[in-house]
Design a protein around this motif. Structure first.
Motif, PDB file in Angstrom:
ATOM      1  N   ALA A 375       0.832  -1.210   0.000  1.00  0.00           N
ATOM      2  CA  ALA A 375       0.000   0.000   0.000  1.00  0.00           C
ATOM      3  C   ALA A 375       0.861   1.251   0.000  1.00  0.00           C
ATOM      4  O   ALA A 375       0.560   2.236  -0.683  1.00  0.00           O
ATOM      5  N   LYS A 376       1.956   1.222   0.755  1.00  0.00           N
ATOM      6  CA  LYS A 376       2.852   2.377   0.814  1.00  0.00           C
ATOM      7  C   LYS A 376       3.500   2.635  -0.541  1.00  0.00           C
ATOM      8  O   LYS A 376       3.575   3.781  -1.007  1.00  0.00           O
ATOM      9  N   LEU A 377       3.966   1.598  -1.202  1.00  0.00           N
ATOM     10  CA  LEU A 377       4.604   1.753  -2.514  1.00  0.00           C
ATOM     11  C   LEU A 377       3.598   2.203  -3.566  1.00  0.00           C
ATOM     12  O   LEU A 377       3.935   2.937  -4.497  1.00  0.00           O
ATOM     13  N   ALA A 378       2.345   1.763  -3.422  1.00  0.00           N
ATOM     14  CA  ALA A 378       1.315   2.124  -4.389  1.00  0.00           C
ATOM     15  C   ALA A 378       0.740   3.513  -4.149  1.00  0.00           C
ATOM     16  O   ALA A 378       0.042   4.054  -5.006  1.00  0.00           O
ATOM     17  N   GLY A 379       1.024   4.090  -2.975  1.00  0.00           N
ATOM     18  CA  GLY A 379       0.494   5.406  -2.658  1.00  0.00           C
ATOM     19  C   GLY A 379      -0.928   5.382  -2.157  1.00  0.00           C
ATOM     20  O   GLY A 379      -1.693   6.317  -2.378  1.00  0.00           O
ATOM     21  N   HIS A 380      -1.305   4.296  -1.451  1.00  0.00           N
ATOM     22  CA  HIS A 380      -2.635   4.195  -0.858  1.00  0.00           C
ATOM     23  C   HIS A 380      -2.577   4.611   0.603  1.00  0.00           C
ATOM     24  O   HIS A 380      -1.617   4.278   1.310  1.00  0.00           O
ATOM     25  N   SER A 381      -3.607   5.301   1.070  1.00  0.00           N
ATOM     26  CA  SER A 381      -3.628   5.757   2.457  1.00  0.00           C
ATOM     27  C   SER A 381      -3.785   4.604   3.435  1.00  0.00           C
ATOM     28  O   SER A 381      -3.354   4.701   4.583  1.00  0.00           O
ATOM     29  N   ALA A 383      -4.412  -0.043   3.633  1.00  0.00           N
ATOM     30  CA  ALA A 383      -4.359  -1.310   2.903  1.00  0.00           C
ATOM     31  C   ALA A 383      -5.729  -1.773   2.423  1.00  0.00           C
ATOM     32  O   ALA A 383      -5.803  -2.661   1.575  1.00  0.00           O
ATOM     33  N   VAL A 384      -6.811  -1.181   2.942  1.00  0.00           N
ATOM     34  CA  VAL A 384      -8.152  -1.583   2.511  1.00  0.00           C
ATOM     35  C   VAL A 384      -8.332  -1.312   1.020  1.00  0.00           C
ATOM     36  O   VAL A 384      -8.902  -2.116   0.282  1.00  0.00           O
ATOM     37  N   VAL A 385      -7.832  -0.156   0.560  1.00  0.00           N
ATOM     38  CA  VAL A 385      -7.931   0.183  -0.862  1.00  0.00           C
ATOM     39  C   VAL A 385      -7.128  -0.817  -1.690  1.00  0.00           C
ATOM     40  O   VAL A 385      -7.577  -1.299  -2.733  1.00  0.00           O
ATOM     41  N   THR A 386      -5.940  -1.142  -1.209  1.00  0.00           N
ATOM     42  CA  THR A 386      -5.070  -2.071  -1.923  1.00  0.00           C
ATOM     43  C   THR A 386      -5.740  -3.428  -2.087  1.00  0.00           C
ATOM     44  O   THR A 386      -5.749  -4.007  -3.179  1.00  0.00           O
ATOM     45  N   LEU A 387      -6.314  -3.931  -1.009  1.00  0.00           N
ATOM     46  CA  LEU A 387      -6.939  -5.253  -1.045  1.00  0.00           C
ATOM     47  C   LEU A 387      -8.268  -5.237  -1.792  1.00  0.00           C
ATOM     48  O   LEU A 387      -8.593  -6.181  -2.515  1.00  0.00           O
ATOM     49  N   THR A 391      -5.745  -5.718  -5.681  1.00  0.00           N
ATOM     50  CA  THR A 391      -5.151  -7.040  -5.589  1.00  0.00           C
ATOM     51  C   THR A 391      -6.028  -8.072  -6.286  1.00  0.00           C
ATOM     52  O   THR A 391      -7.220  -8.163  -6.044  1.00  0.00           O
ATOM     53  N   GLN A 392      -5.434  -8.857  -7.163  1.00  0.00           N
ATOM     54  CA  GLN A 392      -6.136  -9.972  -7.795  1.00  0.00           C
ATOM     55  C   GLN A 392      -5.125 -11.067  -8.121  1.00  0.00           C
ATOM     56  O   GLN A 392      -3.917 -10.847  -8.091  1.00  0.00           O
ATOM     57  N   ALA A 393      -5.638 -12.245  -8.391  1.00  0.00           N
ATOM     58  CA  ALA A 393      -4.767 -13.403  -8.555  1.00  0.00           C
ATOM     59  C   ALA A 393      -3.901 -13.284  -9.807  1.00  0.00           C
ATOM     60  O   ALA A 393      -4.384 -12.905 -10.868  1.00  0.00           O
ATOM     61  N   VAL A 394      -2.627 -13.596  -9.656  1.00  0.00           N
ATOM     62  CA  VAL A 394      -1.732 -13.667 -10.816  1.00  0.00           C
ATOM     63  C   VAL A 394      -1.181 -15.082 -10.984  1.00  0.00           C
ATOM     64  O   VAL A 394      -0.389 -15.333 -11.875  1.00  0.00           O
ATOM     65  N   ARG A 395      -1.626 -15.994 -10.113  1.00  0.00           N
ATOM     66  CA  ARG A 395      -1.219 -17.397 -10.225  1.00  0.00           C
ATOM     67  C   ARG A 395      -2.471 -18.258 -10.343  1.00  0.00           C
ATOM     68  O   ARG A 395      -3.560 -17.856  -9.949  1.00  0.00           O
ATOM     69  N   GLY A 396      -2.312 -19.447 -10.866  1.00  0.00           N
ATOM     70  CA  GLY A 396      -3.424 -20.369 -11.007  1.00  0.00           C
ATOM     71  C   GLY A 396      -3.800 -21.006  -9.683  1.00  0.00           C
ATOM     72  O   GLY A 396      -3.034 -20.975  -8.709  1.00  0.00           O
ATOM     73  N   GLY A 397      -4.990 -21.609  -9.640  1.00  0.00           N
ATOM     74  CA  GLY A 397      -5.437 -22.262  -8.419  1.00  0.00           C
ATOM     75  C   GLY A 397      -4.577 -23.448  -8.022  1.00  0.00           C
ATOM     76  O   GLY A 397      -4.547 -23.844  -6.851  1.00  0.00           O
ATOM     77  N   GLU A 398      -3.846 -24.018  -8.990  1.00  0.00           N
ATOM     78  CA  GLU A 398      -2.986 -25.174  -8.682  1.00  0.00           C
ATOM     79  C   GLU A 398      -1.945 -24.824  -7.633  1.00  0.00           C
ATOM     80  O   GLU A 398      -1.628 -25.628  -6.753  1.00  0.00           O
ATOM     81  N   SER A 399      -1.401 -23.603  -7.714  1.00  0.00           N
ATOM     82  CA  SER A 399      -0.364 -23.207  -6.754  1.00  0.00           C
ATOM     83  C   SER A 399      -0.943 -23.110  -5.344  1.00  0.00           C
ATOM     84  O   SER A 399      -0.272 -23.441  -4.359  1.00  0.00           O
TER      85      SER A 399
END
Length: 409
Positions: A375-381, A383-387, A391-399
């Motif tokens: 959140a800090k790196l993204a410039g969000h006040s 973590a609620v905004v970040t999440l 935030t969304q999945a970048v890996r498959g469910g297998e992992s």
């Protein structure tokens, strides 16, 4: 004349992000106004302040010098104070957005179609078959109830949509919180479980493998590669990237300082979208190498380095260099001349430039970086905004299943 005043103690517990629980104690002065007969409540942080005020009121009533407190603030007063407080803390374009949505809190709402509302705004004439419904503007904060807020939100959801209703509710909560600090009034609790309406679709993003392919191509593209690789390595908004100046790149401390934004006309505003948007982002080895190489080739403003991502100017017949570069690069030109052609050339999905920011945030999360730092790196006040939005999945469910089985093994 006498008056009955009592003081009650109220305690509220609040759980912090760290898990710690704090108790907030307030002392409430309860009495009926001898002039109006209306119920009054005054809130204090300390008991002795509440007792002192009770003594002052009792003495004033006894001597006949009692006068009601100054005019109780309305919801409109609270919203205007909040908007004024935001001035100078957010860029003008963001503030205009606040003002636009704030009208759905304070101004009467025309019950009709979108076109009828637009016509009413321009002409001031009520279209036939429509009516105007008052909202919360003239309601006194002390008289505002949670039920009123719920009914107001439901009306907005039906007439102008869930997104606007939720934004307006967010701004109302902020305005009431500020009013509580400034006027010592206790606003009602915001209603819960209102529903989010239509679920907003997640922005399409590239996979880490696709981003690796894009960055590799960018390192080989001496003229435009830095333009489309940068947002994946920094997580910046397009307006932040295009406003970046070379004075904001500190190779000694190895950071990029985000502290301005580019407007649609190419001008630079020395404000970020929010206060939290002003931040420092570390430079990784890949990006550092690309920036150092780009600094040599980057078009100048006159003879001086100025913008990191300027317009490249007009191409001349080989081997002559481009001419007229160094000025602002408009977002549309960045997207059409640099971003989209690179994706098409590599056979990648046609995602938007802003999706690079989503990819940056989601990949950091997938790599196990704590959400507070992301959140800090993204410039969000917070973590609620970040999440909630990025935030969304970048890996498959297998992992995920593999990790689960490893934990249970």
């Amino acid at each position: 004349m006498s008056i009955n005043i009592n003081i009650t103690k109220r305690e509220r517990t609040r759980r912090l992000k760290s898990g710690a629980v704090v108790v907030h104690t307030r002392y409430v002065l309860n009495f009926r106004d001898p002039r109006t007969g209306g119920r009054k409540q005054l809130f204090f942080e300390r008991l002795k302040d509440a007792q002192r005020k009770a003594a002052e009121i009792s003495a004033a009533v006894t001597t006949g010098t009692y006068a009601p407190e100054r005019k109780a603030p309305t919801v409109a007063d609270a919203v205007q104070s909040w908007l004024k407080d935001r001035e100078g803390n957010v860029k003008e374009r963001t503030l205009r957005g606040y003002r636009h949505v704030a009208r759905y809190i304070t101004d009467p709402l025309l019950i009709g179609t979108t076109k009828e509302r637009a016509a009413y705004t321009v002409t001031g004439e009520l279209p036939k078959g429509t009516r105007v419904e008052p909202l919360l503007g003239q309601v006194k904060i002390m008289e505002l109830s949670t039920a009123q807020i719920r009914a107001w939100h439901k009306l907005l959801t039906q007439e102008v949509g869930a997104f606007t209703a939720n934004r307006a509710k967010l701004y109302l909560a902020a305005a009431l919180t500020l009013a509580a600090e400034d006027h010592h009034v206790r606003p009602p609790a915001m209603p819960a479980n209102l529903g989010r309406g239509r679920v907003k679709e997640k922005k399409a993003i590239l996979t880490p493998e696709q981003v690796s392919q894009l960055i590799a191509a960018g390192r080989d593209d001496a003229e435009k590669g830095i333009y489309y690789a940068f947002p994946f390595l920094m997580g910046t908004r397009p307006s932040e990237q295009l406003a970046l100046l070379w004075e904001d790149v500190d190779f000694d401390k190895n950071v990029v300082r985000i502290r301005r934004m580019q407007e649609m006309d190419g001008s630079i505003t020395n404000l970020t979208k929010t206060v939290a948007g002003t931040r420092e982002i570390p430079i990784g080895p890949i990006l550092r190498e690309m920036l150092l190489e780009w600094r040599i080739r980057c078009p100048r403003k006159g003879n001086e380095l100025y913008r990191v991502f300027p317009g490249l100017g007009q191409r001349q017949a080989w081997p002559k260099p481009r001419i007229g570069g160094g000025g602002p690069l408009l977002y549309a030109n960045f997207r059409n001349r640099m971003w989209a052609p690179a994706l098409k050339r590599l056979g990648l999905p046609p995602v938007t430039p802003h999706s690079a920011r989503h990819c940056f945030i989601s990949t950091l999360q997938a790599q196990g970086i704590e959400v507070g730092l992301v959140a800090k790196l993204a410039g969000h006040s917070n973590a609620v905004v970040t999440l909630g939005h990025y935030t969304q999945a970048v890996r498959g469910g297998e992992s995920a299943i593999a990790a689960l089985e490893q934990a249970f093994a």
